[in-house]
Scaffold this motif. Structure first.
Motif, PDB file in Angstrom:
ATOM      1  N   THR A 142       0.836  -1.201   0.000  1.00  0.00           N
ATOM      2  CA  THR A 142       0.000   0.000   0.000  1.00  0.00           C
ATOM      3  C   THR A 142       0.870   1.250   0.000  1.00  0.00           C
ATOM      4  O   THR A 142       1.753   1.402   0.849  1.00  0.00           O
ATOM      5  CB  THR A 142      -0.940   0.028   1.218  1.00  0.00           C
ATOM      6  N   LEU A 143       0.617   2.130  -0.973  1.00  0.00           N
ATOM      7  CA  LEU A 143       1.315   3.403  -1.079  1.00  0.00           C
ATOM      8  C   LEU A 143       0.295   4.532  -1.086  1.00  0.00           C
ATOM      9  O   LEU A 143      -0.896   4.307  -1.319  1.00  0.00           O
ATOM     10  CB  LEU A 143       2.154   3.452  -2.369  1.00  0.00           C
ATOM     11  N   SER A 144       0.764   5.738  -0.848  1.00  0.00           N
ATOM     12  CA  SER A 144      -0.124   6.902  -0.772  1.00  0.00           C
ATOM     13  C   SER A 144      -0.236   7.609  -2.109  1.00  0.00           C
ATOM     14  O   SER A 144       0.707   7.624  -2.915  1.00  0.00           O
ATOM     15  CB  SER A 144       0.401   7.892   0.277  1.00  0.00           C
ATOM     16  N   SER A 145      -1.394   8.220  -2.330  1.00  0.00           N
ATOM     17  CA  SER A 145      -1.645   9.013  -3.529  1.00  0.00           C
ATOM     18  C   SER A 145      -2.198  10.370  -3.120  1.00  0.00           C
ATOM     19  O   SER A 145      -2.977  10.472  -2.170  1.00  0.00           O
ATOM     20  CB  SER A 145      -2.657   8.294  -4.434  1.00  0.00           C
ATOM     21  N   SER A 146      -1.800  11.405  -3.848  1.00  0.00           N
ATOM     22  CA  SER A 146      -2.352  12.733  -3.597  1.00  0.00           C
ATOM     23  C   SER A 146      -3.534  13.026  -4.518  1.00  0.00           C
ATOM     24  O   SER A 146      -4.305  13.952  -4.279  1.00  0.00           O
ATOM     25  CB  SER A 146      -1.282  13.805  -3.791  1.00  0.00           C
ATOM     26  N   ASN A 147      -3.644  12.217  -5.579  1.00  0.00           N
ATOM     27  CA  ASN A 147      -4.723  12.403  -6.551  1.00  0.00           C
ATOM     28  C   ASN A 147      -4.983  11.051  -7.199  1.00  0.00           C
ATOM     29  O   ASN A 147      -4.257  10.626  -8.090  1.00  0.00           O
ATOM     30  CB  ASN A 147      -4.326  13.440  -7.607  1.00  0.00           C
ATOM     31  N   LYS A 150      -5.265  10.723 -11.114  1.00  0.00           N
ATOM     32  CA  LYS A 150      -3.997  10.771 -11.845  1.00  0.00           C
ATOM     33  C   LYS A 150      -3.195   9.492 -11.629  1.00  0.00           C
ATOM     34  O   LYS A 150      -2.571   8.971 -12.556  1.00  0.00           O
ATOM     35  CB  LYS A 150      -3.174  11.984 -11.391  1.00  0.00           C
ATOM     36  N   THR A 151      -3.200   9.001 -10.383  1.00  0.00           N
ATOM     37  CA  THR A 151      -2.475   7.769 -10.075  1.00  0.00           C
ATOM     38  C   THR A 151      -3.009   6.610 -10.896  1.00  0.00           C
ATOM     39  O   THR A 151      -2.247   5.855 -11.519  1.00  0.00           O
ATOM     40  CB  THR A 151      -2.595   7.440  -8.573  1.00  0.00           C
ATOM     41  N   ILE A 241      15.167   0.244 -16.235  1.00  0.00           N
ATOM     42  CA  ILE A 241      14.750   1.627 -16.456  1.00  0.00           C
ATOM     43  C   ILE A 241      13.998   2.039 -15.201  1.00  0.00           C
ATOM     44  O   ILE A 241      13.173   1.278 -14.684  1.00  0.00           O
ATOM     45  CB  ILE A 241      13.882   1.780 -17.719  1.00  0.00           C
ATOM     46  N   ILE A 242      14.313   3.219 -14.671  1.00  0.00           N
ATOM     47  CA  ILE A 242      13.716   3.688 -13.425  1.00  0.00           C
ATOM     48  C   ILE A 242      12.794   4.868 -13.725  1.00  0.00           C
ATOM     49  O   ILE A 242      13.207   5.857 -14.340  1.00  0.00           O
ATOM     50  CB  ILE A 242      14.779   4.135 -12.394  1.00  0.00           C
ATOM     51  N   LEU A 243      11.551   4.756 -13.261  1.00  0.00           N
ATOM     52  CA  LEU A 243      10.537   5.776 -13.505  1.00  0.00           C
ATOM     53  C   LEU A 243      10.067   6.392 -12.186  1.00  0.00           C
ATOM     54  O   LEU A 243      10.374   5.884 -11.112  1.00  0.00           O
ATOM     55  CB  LEU A 243       9.331   5.160 -14.211  1.00  0.00           C
ATOM     56  N   ALA A 244       9.299   7.468 -12.305  1.00  0.00           N
ATOM     57  CA  ALA A 244       8.613   8.043 -11.151  1.00  0.00           C
ATOM     58  C   ALA A 244       7.183   8.346 -11.565  1.00  0.00           C
ATOM     59  O   ALA A 244       6.951   8.942 -12.623  1.00  0.00           O
ATOM     60  CB  ALA A 244       9.305   9.308 -10.670  1.00  0.00           C
ATOM     61  N   ASP A 245       6.217   7.919 -10.749  1.00  0.00           N
ATOM     62  CA  ASP A 245       4.811   8.171 -11.079  1.00  0.00           C
ATOM     63  C   ASP A 245       4.457   9.613 -10.728  1.00  0.00           C
ATOM     64  O   ASP A 245       5.318  10.387 -10.283  1.00  0.00           O
ATOM     65  CB  ASP A 245       3.910   7.129 -10.398  1.00  0.00           C
ATOM     66  N   PRO A 246       3.215  10.051 -10.930  1.00  0.00           N
ATOM     67  CA  PRO A 246       2.876  11.465 -10.675  1.00  0.00           C
ATOM     68  C   PRO A 246       3.164  11.940  -9.260  1.00  0.00           C
ATOM     69  O   PRO A 246       3.349  13.143  -9.037  1.00  0.00           O
ATOM     70  CB  PRO A 246       1.369  11.509 -10.982  1.00  0.00           C
ATOM     71  N   ASP A 247       3.201  11.034  -8.289  1.00  0.00           N
ATOM     72  CA  ASP A 247       3.523  11.420  -6.914  1.00  0.00           C
ATOM     73  C   ASP A 247       4.981  11.167  -6.556  1.00  0.00           C
ATOM     74  O   ASP A 247       5.370  11.317  -5.394  1.00  0.00           O
ATOM     75  CB  ASP A 247       2.629  10.660  -5.930  1.00  0.00           C
TER      76      ASP A 247
END
Length: 281
Positions: A142-147, A150-151, A241-247
């Motif tokens: 479980t991770l946190s989302s601000s929106n 969008k997530t 390959i390393i990515l970052a999601d919207p948060d």
């Protein structure tokens, strides 16, 4: 289409001795492999540190069938400030609760759930049912989302994860029914990763990695590390390959072919880990 396989979540740990006791003696996981590195990782696998470090893969079964934990230890770093980005990992294991109680490890209750807290503050939500023998006891991260909108759009529409459950404030995603899932909960505020931030890893066929890179670039999302080959001394080299999601949650996609070679269990390495722990005192 992305055909991913959920692999592991990375924790940076401040104390190897007590952390390994928790995972082995309380959760009941087994060390699958241990690796020592003389300097920092090109893909920041150990965080923004250029020093000597180690990683220990630990879990309830081998990495080709189970979602496991990567314990990253940076020599000399004794504390990592936690943010609000990590919610917890849910496992099904009455046995872990029994070991915690008999071993004097605190068992907390939170909203009707049993909670075991790993050193460093990372929470494990434990379902009080017998640990399954025919499937992975790890159910979800479980991770946190601000929106949440969008997530969900990022993970579902760009990375091709399927939605398994959705409510007004949460979404449960995964690549297939038989894998550990990733859950996002909307916390209604900006996500702070602080210094203890982790990273979730998936494997995909080698041929799919360029397509993932293209999708991220075309959608103008963030790539933290372009496709790169990482070497592990004496073992297989892998492309990541390393990515970052919207948060800003970090995501690693590693090529499945090489990862299966790299992740073959090396059970004797547990003795190497114990020797390093003992050396530090």
């Amino acid at each position: 289409m992305v055909t991913g396989r959920a692999l592991h979540f990375v924790f940076k740990i401040p104390d190897r001795k007590i952390t390994c006791r928790f995972y082995r003696d309380i959760l009941g996981m087994k060390v699958l492999r241990h690796e020592e590195f003389a300097e920092g990782c090109e893909a920041a696998c150990n965080g923004p540190y250029g020093n000597r470090w180690s990683k220990t893969m630990i879990g309830y079964g081998t990495e080709d069938t189970h979602f496991v934990i990567e314990l990253t230890y940076n020599y000399g770093i004794k504390e990592y400030k936690m943010g609000n980005d990590f919610g917890g990992i849910t496992i099904r294991s009455r046995e872990a609760l029994q070991r915690a109680r008999s071993g004097g490890w605190p068992v907390q209750e939170e909203n009707g759930k049993f909670v075991l807290q790993a050193p460093g503050g990372y929470k494990y939500y434990v379902i009080d049912e017998p640990q399954p023998l025919d499937k992975d006891p790890v159910e979800k991260l479980t991770l946190s989302s601000s929106n949440l909108e969008k997530t969900t759009a990022y993970w579902k529409d760009i990375l091709d994860l399927k939605v398994f459950d959705q409510t007004e404030n949460s979404v449960l995603l995964g690549y297939s029914e038989d894998q550990a899932k990733i859950e996002f909960k909307d916390i209604g505020t900006e996500i702070d990763h602080a210094a203890a931030y982790g990273r979730i890893a998936f494997s995909v066929p080698h041929a799919e990695q360029p397509e993932i890179q293209k999708r991220i670039k075309d959608s103008k999302h963030k790539i933290l590390t372009d496709l790169i080959t990482l070497d592990t001394p004496g073992k297989a080299s892998v492309r990541v390959i390393i990515l970052a999601d919207p948060d800003g949650h970090e995501i690693c996609f590693v090529d499945d072919e090489a990862f299966r070679q790299l992740s073959v269990p090396d059970y004797p390495s547990e003795a190497i880990l114990d020797r390093y722990i003992k050396k530090e005192g």
